[in-house]
Design a protein around this motif. Structure first.
Motif, short mmCIF file in Angstrom:
data_model
loop_
_atom_site.label_atom_id
_atom_site.label_comp_id
_atom_site.label_asym_id
_atom_site.label_seq_id
_atom_site.Cartn_x
_atom_site.Cartn_y
_atom_site.Cartn_z
N THR A 1 -1.09 0.73 4.45
CA THR A 1 -1.13 2.02 3.69
C THR A 1 -0.15 2.77 4.02
O THR A 1 0.57 3.60 3.27
N GLU B 1 -8.42 4.98 -3.10
CA GLU B 1 -8.40 4.83 -1.61
C GLU B 1 -9.51 6.07 -0.97
O GLU B 1 -9.91 5.63 0.02
N GLY C 1 -12.20 4.94 1.83
CA GLY C 1 -12.36 5.76 2.95
C GLY C 1 -13.73 6.24 3.34
O GLY C 1 -14.38 6.17 4.17
N ARG D 1 -4.41 7.81 6.22
CA ARG D 1 -4.90 8.29 4.95
C ARG D 1 -4.19 9.97 4.73
O ARG D 1 -3.98 10.20 3.61
#
Length: 351
Positions: A60, A207, A211, A239
């Motif tokens: 990521t 994403e 999460g 993130r």
């Protein structure tokens, strides 16, 4: 002269009791060993999952830095989701072994005691104390979170994944990909640009959903609360590009598993509040005596408006409820333009 009472029957029954207690004691010890081995296997699988999580977070970060994904990202995510489900099942099975071993311990103690008023052992493990009720509420919340995580995975997450595949297919069609069985149209740069933006939006949404799923999963506190907080910080930072520093050495001392889970949940919710409302660039999670302190350098807010009910924040309400359930207290300090501090008094250590 009075004749001494015949105690032959009592002696025989005592001997039978002792033999039964000895035999059940052996079985209890064997069951405890099985439970320990099962717990060790669970921890090994948990270690595998943490390594996989680290690889996913590194991917990521690379994608955020370089603007490109990795070829094995989807495979890693699928493996991660499979492992999470497996860990949840293993956790339940280990718990059953441990409960069975404790029940055998109760039976052995009951057979061995000479107290005529000793309470009979029962498989009804319901604890009607305030702590027992709070524990059942926490367990029910975690089960509901697990159910929601599975529904989101099988619903919105799958829809977004399919939409991304469809956008990529359309992008190839617009580009005149020779692999398509249609006549090649002239490339349309504007359409491809718009499809690229849509693809990125869908990936960002996916994403975000992943999460949320990860946050809903049962917290991985078997590795210790300090390690779990560190993992949560790394995931949040990757993130959201908000720096998170964690300094909580010694936090695990004496905390029960339910208390560790509650502290982790409160911290996760505090980080989500930072993401949504604080406009912060840094968060620090630290210990101050018996308090966990979560501080950010964001814009802060008017605590009095919150206290008087003029404004509502369901995240803060959730944190307070969690703190109350584990017999703790949560305090919020904030001023506009000066950031926010959340002070969570940790529960008394388990004796």
């Amino acid at each position: 002269m009075a004749q001494a009472p015949d105690r032959t029957g009592i002696v025989q029954i005592d001997r039978l009791n002792a033999q039964a207690a000895e035999g059940l004691g052996r079985e209890a010890r064997r069951l405890h060993r099985h439970a320990e081995r099962a717990r060790a296997l669970y921890r090994r699988r948990l270690g595998t999952w943490l390594q996989l999580r680290a690889r996913l977070e590194q991917g990521t970060q690379r994608r955020a830095r370089d603007g490109a994904g990795t070829d094995d990202a989807e495979g890693l995510r699928a493996e991660n989701e499979t492992l999470v489900r497996e860990l949840a099942q293993l956790q339940h099975r280990v718990k059953r072994l441990e409960v069975a071993a404790r029940q055998l311990d109760l039976v052995v103690h009951y057979l061995s005691t000479t107290d005529p008023a000793a309470a009979e052992p029962t498989l009804d493990t319901t604890d009607d104390s305030a702590a027992g009720i709070a524990l059942r509420i926490i367990q029910a919340q975690e089960q509901e979170r697990q159910r929601l995580a599975e529904e989101i995975h099988d619903g919105p997450a799958q829809v977004l994944t399919n939409a991304i595949f469809q956008v990529e297919y359309l992008d190839r069609v617009v580009a005149g990909d020779p692999r398509q069985p249609t006549t090649k149209p002239a490339p349309n740069s504007q359409a491809r640009t718009e499809l690229g933006l849509l693809r990125n939006m869908l990936r960002d949404g996916l994403e975000e959903v992943r999460g949320t799923i990860a946050s809903l999963r049962p917290p991985a506190v078997d590795v210790g609360l300090a390690a779990a907080l560190g993992e949560a910080a790394v995931a949040f930072q990757a993130r959201n590009a908000i720096a998170v520093r964690v300094d909580v050495d010694g936090i695990d001392a004496g905390l029960s598993p339910p208390a560790r889970a509650s502290v982790l949940r409160i911290t996760q919710e505090a980080l989500q509040n930072v993401r949504k409302h604080a406009a912060a660039t840094e968060v620090r999670i630290s210990l101050d005596g018996t308090q966990l302190v979560i501080a950010d350098n964001g814009r802060g807010f008017d605590v009095m408006r919150l206290a008087t009910g003029v404004t509502r924040n369901f995240g803060l309400q959730f944190m307070r409820e969690r703190a109350d359930l584990m017999g703790s207290e949560l305090q919020i300090e904030s001023r506009q333009g000066e950031g926010t501090r959340i002070l969570l008094r940790l529960p008394e250590p388990v004796r």
